[in-house]
Design an enzyme around this catalytic site. Structure first.
Site, PDB file in Angstrom:
ATOM      1  N   GLU A   1     -14.293   1.399  -0.828  1.00 18.12           N
ATOM      2  CA  GLU A   1     -14.484   1.396   0.566  1.00 18.12           C
ATOM      3  C   GLU A   1     -15.638   2.262   0.951  1.00 18.12           C
ATOM      4  O   GLU A   1     -15.746   3.513   0.506  1.00 18.12           O
ATOM      5  CB  GLU A   1     -13.113   2.080   1.266  1.00 18.12           C
ATOM      6  CG  GLU A   1     -13.333   2.085   2.833  1.00 18.12           C
ATOM      7  CD  GLU A   1     -11.895   2.174   3.358  1.00 18.12           C
ATOM      8  OE1 GLU A   1     -10.961   1.920   2.878  1.00 18.12           O
ATOM      9  OE2 GLU A   1     -12.032   2.512   4.730  1.00 18.12           O
TER      10      GLU A   1
ATOM     11  N   ASP B   1       1.043  -1.049  -0.071  1.00 21.47           N
ATOM     12  CA  ASP B   1       0.046  -0.067   0.039  1.00 21.47           C
ATOM     13  C   ASP B   1       0.805   1.345  -0.020  1.00 21.47           C
ATOM     14  O   ASP B   1       1.777   1.497   0.906  1.00 21.47           O
ATOM     15  CB  ASP B   1      -0.857  -0.108   1.358  1.00 21.47           C
ATOM     16  CG  ASP B   1      -2.017   0.903   1.256  1.00 21.47           C
ATOM     17  OD1 ASP B   1      -2.402   1.216   0.063  1.00 21.47           O
ATOM     18  OD2 ASP B   1      -2.778   0.740   2.122  1.00 21.47           O
TER      19      ASP B   1
ATOM     20  N   LYS C   1      -0.883  -0.493  -4.143  1.00 24.45           N
ATOM     21  CA  LYS C   1      -2.142   0.167  -4.198  1.00 24.45           C
ATOM     22  C   LYS C   1      -2.097   1.440  -3.783  1.00 24.45           C
ATOM     23  O   LYS C   1      -1.236   1.894  -3.077  1.00 24.45           O
ATOM     24  CB  LYS C   1      -3.322  -0.654  -3.109  1.00 24.45           C
ATOM     25  CG  LYS C   1      -4.384  -0.002  -3.056  1.00 24.45           C
ATOM     26  CD  LYS C   1      -5.269  -0.734  -1.923  1.00 24.45           C
ATOM     27  CE  LYS C   1      -5.245  -0.272  -0.714  1.00 24.45           C
ATOM     28  NZ  LYS C   1      -5.484   1.088  -0.207  1.00 24.45           N
TER      29      LYS C   1
END
Ligand code: KIV
Length: 283
Positions: free
Chosen positions: A187, A88, A118
């Site tokens: 999300e 990430d 990501k």
């Protein structure tokens, strides 16, 4: 579909969407937990910047940088045998300079052995995504609630509740697919919006607080196993209370040491009595 001995790949994950088979993703930040998540057969392991909250005890994910992320990603890598490993990208490692973004993405691959990175949605993320993908590094996008810029979104709130903002999230998701993302995290958005995105994209959607219709699901592992209780979003499901188990073990250790029950004979080393007698004589 695959032999458990072999590492999962991006084409393998894409194929899962085509076959309507759900994709699993969990976070890990160190060797022991990564080994367990991997042994559970989870498809993708994310070294999330949630490291900041659940491991380092910081208030915000914006407080971790590349050095911490690479350090933890290396430890995770040592525990991963079969999962696809994703690093990430932390706050400020990709937003301000595209060349730096590519360099930092490359560090996740070269130094930590990640298969992909990501990054969260921001106004220039399409250009950054294209550059990283062009450098040969697969990118997972992240839309909806993006914790690194949560303040700009009005805090940790469900996103896309009205038609306008929902439309923008759908457009962002489509643009990220076009920019070359191999997958997207959705999300904290209403389930019907996640369903529309999932149906309209050919890349897999991985939900967290996005309902049951995504192609896959991710959770922060510390939430799932009961090792983080500072806050608990509605979308978290705790499957085991390992915090309680660990606390019980720690208390028993303290009690046994204080009462002289531990260490006992089975946990101690003996010595040849003759050698001991000889030693004592020489003293
Ligand atoms: O950092 C993280 O753990 C994440 C997941 C919640 C997707 O970004």
């Amino acid at each position: 579909m695959r032999d458990m001995g072999e590492t999962k790949t991006i084409p393998w994950v894409l194929e899962k969407k085509k076959r309507h088979q759900k994709i699993t993703m969990l976070t890990a930040y160190d060797y022991p937990l990564a080994s367990l998540v991997d042994a559970a057969g989870v498809d993708m392991i994310l070294v999330g910047d949630s490291l900041a909250n659940v491991v380092l005890g910081l208030a915000s994910t914006t407080e971790v940088g590349m050095s911490e992320m690479i350090h933890h990603a290396k430890a995770v890598r040592r525990g991963v045998k079969q999962a696809l490993l994703i690093g990430d990208m932390p706050f400020e490692s990709y937003q301000s300079d595209t060349v730096r973004a590519v360099d930092n993405a490359r560090r996740f691959v070269q130094e930590a052995g990640c298969h992909a990175v990501k990054l969260e949605w921001f106004d220039r993320c399409l250009e950054v995504t294209e550059r990283i993908v062009k450098a040969g590094i697969p990118v997972m996008g992240h839309v909806g609630l993006t914790p690194q810029t949560a303040e700009q979104l009005g805090g940790f709130k469900v996103q896309g509740k009205d038609a306008d903002s929902a439309g923008r999230i759908i457009d962002d998701a489509k643009a990220l697919e076009k920019a070359g993302c191999f997958s997207l995290v959705l999300e904290c958005i209403p389930s019907p919006i996640a369903k529309i995105i999932t149906e309209e994209l050919s890349i897999p959607t991985i939900g967290i607080g996005a309902g049951p219709d995504c192609d896959g699901q991710v959770l922060v592992t510390h939430d799932l196993i009961g090792l983080f209780d500072r806050f608990k979003p509605k979308f978290v499901k705790q499957y085991v209370d390992s915090g309680a188990l660990i606390l019980e073990g720690l208390k028993r250790f303290r009690q046994e040491v204080e009462e002289g029950q531990f260490p006992d004979v089975p946990h101690s080393y003996s010595m040849n009595p003759e050698e001991l007698a000889h030693l004592k004589k020489c003293e």
